[in-house]
Design a protein around this motif. Structure first.
Motif, PDB file in Angstrom:
ATOM      1  N   LYS B   2       0.829  -1.207   0.000  1.00 23.60           N
ATOM      2  CA  LYS B   2       0.000   0.000   0.000  1.00 23.60           C
ATOM      3  C   LYS B   2       0.866   1.262   0.000  1.00 23.60           C
ATOM      4  O   LYS B   2       1.923   1.301   0.614  1.00 23.60           O
ATOM      5  N   GLU B   3       0.338   2.255  -0.679  1.00 22.53           N
ATOM      6  CA  GLU B   3       1.087   3.508  -0.641  1.00 22.53           C
ATOM      7  C   GLU B   3       0.477   4.429   0.409  1.00 22.53           C
ATOM      8  O   GLU B   3      -0.746   4.580   0.474  1.00 22.53           O
ATOM      9  N   TYR B   4       1.349   5.026   1.176  1.00 21.48           N
ATOM     10  CA  TYR B   4       0.859   5.894   2.255  1.00 21.48           C
ATOM     11  C   TYR B   4       1.193   7.335   1.968  1.00 21.48           C
ATOM     12  O   TYR B   4       2.168   7.642   1.287  1.00 21.48           O
ATOM     13  N   GLU B   5       0.360   8.213   2.503  1.00 29.45           N
ATOM     14  CA  GLU B   5       0.703   9.625   2.374  1.00 29.45           C
ATOM     15  C   GLU B   5       0.875  10.231   3.756  1.00 29.45           C
ATOM     16  O   GLU B   5       0.254   9.814   4.737  1.00 29.45           O
ATOM     17  N   ARG B 156       2.017  17.751   3.043  1.00 30.68           N
ATOM     18  CA  ARG B 156       1.932  16.392   2.502  1.00 30.68           C
ATOM     19  C   ARG B 156       3.288  15.768   2.208  1.00 30.68           C
ATOM     20  O   ARG B 156       3.376  14.655   1.710  1.00 30.68           O
ATOM     21  N   SER B 157       4.370  16.505   2.474  1.00 33.92           N
ATOM     22  CA  SER B 157       5.691  15.897   2.241  1.00 33.92           C
ATOM     23  C   SER B 157       6.712  16.603   3.114  1.00 33.92           C
ATOM     24  O   SER B 157       6.477  17.714   3.600  1.00 33.92           O
ATOM     25  N   ARG B 196      -1.653   8.013   6.272  1.00 34.24           N
ATOM     26  CA  ARG B 196      -2.892   7.336   5.858  1.00 34.24           C
ATOM     27  C   ARG B 196      -2.694   6.791   4.461  1.00 34.24           C
ATOM     28  O   ARG B 196      -1.838   7.286   3.705  1.00 34.24           O
ATOM     29  N   LYS B 198      -2.891   6.316   0.708  1.00 31.48           N
ATOM     30  CA  LYS B 198      -3.053   7.359  -0.310  1.00 31.48           C
ATOM     31  C   LYS B 198      -4.450   7.293  -0.869  1.00 31.48           C
ATOM     32  O   LYS B 198      -4.947   6.224  -1.215  1.00 31.48           O
ATOM     33  N   GLY B 199      -5.080   8.444  -0.959  1.00 29.48           N
ATOM     34  CA  GLY B 199      -6.441   8.510  -1.473  1.00 29.48           C
ATOM     35  C   GLY B 199      -7.474   8.538  -0.363  1.00 29.48           C
ATOM     36  O   GLY B 199      -8.629   8.904  -0.584  1.00 29.48           O
TER      37      GLY B 199
END
Lengths: 488, 471, 95
Positions: B2-5, B156-157, B196, B198-199
């Motif tokens: 899963k990709e997280y942000e 966000r980064s 969380r 991503k999306g």
């Protein structure tokens, strides 16, 4: 009293040093019985007395308070002089600065005889929560002087000082004045600087005089009131009170709130009725009215005062000043908890816990916030009364002094003695207590007059008129007594 | 996988550069022997009362205006109650219920915005030093005024976090309310961070990281914490809301709070201070004192003056540099040469940050401009500009002292040809090398021409002519 | 109802040490006091917007340096100082 002493000095009947020594000797002799003083300051007193005598010798004109022996309640900061708040927590604490009111009186040349006893951190109504024990009522040693400015009242009523400064948060000047048969004035909130007053409840505390006469109270109030830029809540007095003190009061409109008289009976009730007759004879109009929010005044007071106190007393941790535990500890937290538990008495701890409770999340809205809103209502109602009345009249306390060691069993019961005084602090109004009679045990009864904000001049004028007409002075067998009585 | 942000918000404390503390007249000057910048008020002696420094309110309002905030007409002070040795009153006077500024933002270069929830004023605590099992306390810093700037979780980064803080620093320095030095503690960041998928729209549980006093530490802490949280979630667990400390020695975050620290601050209105009432007129008067936003300034340098982004951001970084630069090019003068001289020659001499901020150089903007005007008019060449300016930096004397009438004016074709021929004659070996095909050797001949021309020759033209002559 | 646990929590916040024997009686007393405070529940009052008693606003001081007090004065009342600082010394059980 003050003007009499002033005359004696000016006419060189006795020197200021002689006068001061009379009081110092009396204090040494009688303090054991009265326990009015915590600390005597003979060096400071005599240095000031010598300065007064030098001014007299140079032919300078003397101010009214110059050379007058007085006391300060032990929560008023005096540089280099122990200031304890009658608590173990501050035993040995010597402030590094002077309170604003003490600066003002020093500038007048007042002679400080010593610091007076009080309920610990001003929390109490008998002076018995003091770590030094309670102060006694000079009219009956088996009864309390009252609180929290019990020592100040005892010293003045016991003729161990010409006047004293006390502090009043919920009645702490007026109630002891009432119990001891003297005059006690709580100024309008903001009339006198609180800078240097060790805080109990910041939005309620005020410093004020305890004196023999209304004229003395006026003189002292005029000297200590005024804007102080170190106290952002202090805007100072609107006008001096001495000039208009003796005006005729014919036509004075007096309001009597019936809620104040609920439950007032016996000797106190009789004294109140007589007082009202006296006022009518002087040409005042008396009318009854209603202040419905008064019934909430006591709980509102305790919620707000204890909340502020719990915060104000947080600073006592033994690190920068004051008592520090000698027990062992593993962490700073433990050191602080032990220090505070050992340094504070029971009543102080109870009020800190209550204050913490009403401010804690979950209770803040129901207690603190609601009490603030109720406070707003009480303020509004009481201040609105002055559209119709010049002053309000009420008892100071529903009873006369109680016996020693009577209180403290049930904390709430004790709180109820404040019922007549507390609303005045909540509304920030000026209030004065004057002697208006004695009960069957010869204990003094106090009459309370309440004025509009910053209307001390009118308030003291009304008080003076009654005082002259009623003359409820009765000397107690202590201290320095002059020919003609100290009220001359 | 899963990709997280990353979802992040920052709480930044900025020390205001007023002369005195927030509630008393003690100096805010840095350093000094312990407990020598103190008075009864800032060590919270019994009976003392706070008095609010007017400048603190003004600085805070300006900070709010510079970050696009709304300024509250009515704001109040509150007590935040907790017991800790660096807090002499056991409460910090701050603003909880009604802060001075709200709803601002700082724009990022990627087009996104970091919204500012609120800015409020408060007092700083003293300093604790833990040594040999003892705790030493110095209250010099106690009572120094702070503004706390709290963002929404819009970041966000890690790059965005860094950019936000850099822009905040830039703005605060530009308007002169703080020197914002992370290493000195006049800028302190606490990071609230969660992750969380991503999306996802839902916010994850966040942790708070404190005690990062450099950009590097902040980035490393965020990196570590982001990975740690992802590991916890991927491992089937849930992130615990807690306060963490960044440990630079081990490059990890670790839990900070002990059981003794209760979180209930019991905020209530500070009874010793009165309401702050700021009228719209006063706000506008303060707004008028603000210089152009450094972000807008930088954009202007790029878009209107045609400077590269890198140069523009360097010029704007130090307000005095940007002011000097603009004075030189006032009226629409060519920006690039001025920028080059400043960023090149001048910056080479001003090696430290302090020196660049102070920008204390001898030549006035007018003097540099005069020099550049001659360049623009073709009267002198760039290399003469440089050598003259070095002397101007040394002496503060005007350009005219180092450039005579003779030096000015370019060389005409005939004069240039003569100088080239002279150079060829003076350097036979180099001339032979060029004739032999080693074109690079022409440089030496160009050098000869330039020296003889004393800067009036154009190097490129000289080279061209030399090559021709040697064919 | 004021529970012993609530008393412990309050004591923690207020930095007071309450012994186990004291907790029960204290909880009873606090209950009475809270019940007394509860009498305001019957009051019907909305937000009166009460702020400060005299409605003062904008009382400020100027940003001008005043002399600080000397270090000895600041440290004067402290039980424990060293190198110009206030000190809290470690004082373990084995002493």
């Amino acid at each position: 009293m003050i003007s009499t002493l002033h005359q004696k000095l000016v006419e060189k009947e006795l020197s200021c040093v002689e006068l001061t020594n009379l009081y110092l000797e009396a204090a040494q002799r009688d303090n054991a019985a009265l326990n009015a003083y915590v600390t005597l300051t003979p060096d400071t007193a005599l240095a000031a007395a010598r300065a007064t005598d030098e001014r007299l010798a140079r032919g300078e004109s003397l101010g009214l308070l110059d050379g007058i022996p007085m006391t300060l309640k032990d929560n008023i900061s005096t540089k280099g002089i122990e200031t304890t708040c009658s608590s173990r927590m501050l035993q040995g604490y010597r402030p590094i600065y002077d309170a604003a009111v003490w600066e003002a009186l020093q500038a007048q040349g007042s002679v400080l005889l010593g610091k007076t006893n009080m309920d610990e951190f001003a929390m109490g109504s008998s002076s018995e929560t003091s770590v030094f024990g309670g102060s006694k009522n000079p009219h009956s040693l088996g009864h309390v002087a009252g609180g929290s400015s019990g020592g100040a009242a005892s010293a003045v009523a016991g003729h161990l000082a010409a006047f004293g400064l006390g502090s009043d948060t919920g009645g702490s000047i007026r109630q002891p004045a009432s119990f001891c048969g003297i005059v006690g004035l709580k100024p309008t909130y903001g009339a006198v600087s609180r800078y240097g007053l060790i805080a109990y409840a910041s939005s309620l505390d005020q410093i004020g005089p305890l004196t023999f006469t209304v004229e003395d109270a006026a003189a002292v109030f005029d000297a200590i009131s005024g804007r102080d830029e170190r106290d952002s809540t202090c805007s100072g007095a609107k006008e001096a009170t001495l000039p208009g003190l003796k005006r005729d009061i014919r036509g004075l409109r007096i309001g009597v709130a019936k809620e104040y008289f609920e439950g007032i009976k016996g000797d106190v009730r009789t004294a109140m009725e007589k007082a009202m007759e006296t006022y009518r004879a002087l040409g005042a109009q008396i009318e009854e009215f209603s202040l419905p929010s008064l019934r909430y005044a006591l709980p509102v007071y305790y919620i707000l005062a204890c909340a502020e106190a719990s915060s104000n007393l947080g600073r006592y941790d033994g690190i920068r000043y004051g008592y520090k535990t000698s027990s062992s500890y593993e962490s700073i937290h433990e050191m602080v908890c032990k220090t505070r538990s050992e340094g504070f008495g029971k009543e102080v701890k109870r009020r800190i816990l209550l204050g913490t409770y009403v401010l804690s999340s979950g209770y803040y809205d129901a207690y603190y916030k609601k009490a603030q809103n109720l406070r707003g209502k009480i303020v509004e109602e009481m201040r609105a009364a002055f559209a119709s009345y010049d002053i309000l009249l009420a008892p100071t306390v529903p009873m006369t002094s109680f016996p020693l060691n009577f209180t403290g069993q049930d904390p709430v019961e004790t709180y109820l003695t404040d019922i007549c005084t507390v609303p005045v602090n909540i509304a920030g109004l000026p209030g004065i207590s004057l002697p208006c009679g004695f009960d069957s045990q010869n204990l003094p009864i106090g009459l309370q007059l309440i004025g509009a904000p910053f209307a001390e001049a009118k308030l003291l004028n009304a008080a003076y008129a009654y005082e002259q007409a009623a003359d409820m002075y009765r000397p107690a067998p202590f201290g320095v007594q002059f020919e003609g009585g100290a009220r001359a | 996988m899963k990709e997280y942000e990353l979802v992040c918000g920052l709480e930044t404390h900025v020390e205001l550069s007023t002369k005195t503390k927030i509630f008393c007249g003690c100096t805010t000057a840095f350093g000094g022997e312990p407990n020598t910048h103190c008075c009864p008020v800032c060590i919270g002696l019994p009976g003392t009362l706070p008095c609010l420094n007017r400048s603190v309110v003004d600085y805070a309002i300006r900070a709010g205006l510079a970050t696009n905030c709304e300024i509250a007409e009515i704001s109040k002070m509150d007590r935040k109650n907790y017991s800790y040795p660096d807090l002499p009153k056991a409460y910090q006077i701050s603003q909880y219920y009604m802060p001075l500024c709200q709803n601002g933002y700082i724009p990022l270069s990627n087009g996104r915005k970091v919204r500012i929830l609120r800015i409020h004023i408060e007092e700083d605590a003293g300093k604790l030093i833990h040594e040999r099992g003892n705790t030493y306390i110095d209250y010099n810093r106690g009572g120094v005024p702070l503004i706390e700037i709290i963002t929404e979780p819009d970041i966000r980064s890690i790059d965005e976090a860094r950019e936000y803080v850099e822009k905040l620093q830039l703005i605060m320095r530009h308007i002169g309310v703080s020197d914002c030095k992370m290493q000195e503690g006049s800028l302190r960041c606490d990071v609230n961070i969660s992750v969380r998928p991503k999306g996802s729209e839902k916010l994850g549980t966040r942790t708070e990281i404190k005690n990062m006093n450099s950009f590097t530490f902040m980035e490393r802490a965020m990196e570590y914490e982001m990975e740690r949280q992802i590991d916890v979630i991927e491992g089937g667990g849930s992130v615990v809301q807690e306060t963490l400390r960044y440990n630079p020695d081990e490059d990890i975050t670790e839990s900070m709070r002990s059981k003794e620290d209760a979180h209930d601050y019991r905020y209530f209105r500070e009874p010793d201070l009165v309401t702050i009432h700021v009228t719209p007129e006063e706000v506008e008067a303060l707004r008028a004192t603000l210089p152009e936003s450094p972000i807008d300034r930088q954009a202007r340098y790029v878009n209107e003056l045609g400077l590269p982004e890198k140069d523009a951001s360097l010029l704007v970084k130090y307000k005095k540099v940007a002011d000097y630069f603009e004075a030189v090019i006032e009226g629409g003068f060519n920006a690039k040469p001025a920028a080059n001289v400043i960023l090149g020659q001048v910056f080479r001499r001003l090696t430290t940050e302090e020196a660049k901020e102070a920008f204390d150089i001898l030549p006035t903007p007018a003097q540099l401009r005069e020099l550049l005007e001659w360049l623009e008019a073709g009267k002198i060449r760039m290399n003469l500009v440089k050598s003259a300016f070095e002397k101007m930096l040394d002496t503060g004397r005007p350009a005219g002292d180092f450039i005579s009438e003779d030096d000015m004016g370019g060389l005409d074709e005939a004069a240039l040809r003569k100088l080239c021929e002279d150079s060829i004659a003076a350097n036979p070996k180099a001339a032979d090398d060029v004739r032999a095909g080693k074109e690079k050797a022409v440089k030496a001949l160009v050098g000869g021409v330039m020296r003889a021309a004393k800067g009036r020759a154009d190097a490129q033209a000289a080279e061209k002519l030399l090559l021709e002559l040697l064919k | 109802m004021v529970t012993p646990e609530e008393i412990r929590q309050l004591a923690l916040l207020a930095k007071l040490e309450i012994s186990e024997e004291e907790i029960e009686p204290l909880a009873r007393q606090m209950e009475k006091i809270i019940a007394f405070a509860d009498t305001i529940n019957s009051a019907d009052v909305g937000d009166t917007g009460f702020d400060t008693i005299n409605g003062l606003e904008n009382v400020f001081r100027a940003d001008e340096v005043l002399p600080s007090l000397p270090q000895e004065e600041i440290l004067k009342n402290a039980e424990s100082t060293a190198d110009g600082c206030f000190v809290v010394r470690k004082r373990g059980a084995a002493r």
